[in-house]
Design an enzyme around this catalytic site. Structure first.
Site, short mmCIF file in Angstrom:
data_model
loop_
_atom_site.label_atom_id
_atom_site.label_comp_id
_atom_site.label_asym_id
_atom_site.label_seq_id
_atom_site.Cartn_x
_atom_site.Cartn_y
_atom_site.Cartn_z
N HIS A 43 -5.81 5.60 -5.02
CA HIS A 43 -5.82 4.20 -5.46
C HIS A 43 -7.23 3.82 -5.92
O HIS A 43 -8.08 3.51 -5.08
CB HIS A 43 -5.40 3.28 -4.32
CG HIS A 43 -3.96 3.37 -3.96
ND1 HIS A 43 -2.99 2.61 -4.58
CD2 HIS A 43 -3.32 4.13 -3.04
CE1 HIS A 43 -1.81 2.90 -4.06
NE2 HIS A 43 -1.98 3.83 -3.12
N CYS B 125 -0.90 6.31 -8.02
CA CYS B 125 -0.14 6.70 -6.82
C CYS B 125 1.25 7.19 -7.22
O CYS B 125 1.37 8.20 -7.90
CB CYS B 125 -0.11 5.57 -5.80
SG CYS B 125 0.37 6.15 -4.15
N GLU C 46 -8.11 1.07 -7.18
CA GLU C 46 -8.32 -0.34 -6.84
C GLU C 46 -8.71 -0.53 -5.37
O GLU C 46 -9.15 -1.62 -4.98
CB GLU C 46 -7.07 -1.16 -7.17
CG GLU C 46 -5.91 -1.02 -6.21
CD GLU C 46 -5.05 0.21 -6.41
OE1 GLU C 46 -3.98 0.29 -5.79
OE2 GLU C 46 -5.44 1.10 -7.20
#
Length: 212
Positions: free
Chosen positions: A193, A83, A195
């Protein structure tokens, strides 16, 4: 692949714990720290980031992180930016008319997405990776989770060293084409992202761990 030693850089960013958990699920041994020795010597370093470009650069600079990141890259030791941790690797960012210098690893300016696009760009989107990508191997057609209002929207890289492969650039689109990821030797970064990107994001992290 398991057991890779990864440091997630602890400099005050808000999304570090989700990155730690995702990397652990992907099979890495993970430590959240700003200890210089650990940052420099781990198999892999992850630099997450949320918020404004200038604030992230200020926070990184306050703990001398740009120098650590630069030393890792110079020594061919892998780094993954996520990011705003992706954005600060470019030359500069311009938010609300204010410019801030980035690390300058790649040419380009982080600017606002087009006014006619819904911002922030929040949610799932497709990406277009290049041929031969390692980061997106097996997940070239998947969607990934984005949360951002600014991005690098052009790429002009002058490859000066014939023996070195040029960076591989992955694109996405939201109002305009923008850079979703870059793979450049030991340095990789994603605007989205991983994750928060479900199974596709987990596979991307495992692909990155496989390069360590």
């Amino acid at each position: 692949m398991t057991g890779r030693d990864v440091v997630v850089l602890d400099y005050g960013s808000g999304n570090v714990h989700s990155a730690v958990r995702a990397l652990e699920r992907a099979g890495a041994s993970v430590e959240l720290t700003r200890n210089t020795e650990r940052v420099l010597e781990a198999d892999g370093l992850v630099v997450p980031g949320v918020g404004a470009f200038s604030a992230v650069m200020d926070a990184l600079t306050a703990i001398d992180a740009p120098r650590w990141i630069g030393r890792r890259i110079a020594g061919s030791r892998p780094v993954l930016g996520i990011c705003v941790g992706h954005q600060i690797l470019f030359e500069r960012g311009v938010e609300h008319g204010l410019a801030a210098e980035g690390m300058g690893e790649w040419p380009g300016e982080v600017t606002a997405l087009p006014e006619d696009a819904v911002v922030p760009h929040m949610g799932w989107n497709t990406v277009t990776p290049p041929a031969g990508t390692r980061l997106f191997a097996g997940i070239e057609d998947e969607r990934f989770y984005f949360v951002h209002s600014y991005a690098v929207q052009s790429w002009d890289f002058d490859q000066q060293i014939a023996e070195m492969a040029p960076p591989q650039v992955t694109w996405s689109h939201h109002g305009a084409d923008f850079i979703a990821a870059v793979e450049n030797g030991p340095l990789a970064a994603t605007q989205f992202h991983p994750e928060k990107s479900g199974d596709a994001g987990m596979q991307l992290l495992q692909n990155w761990l496989d390069t360590l």
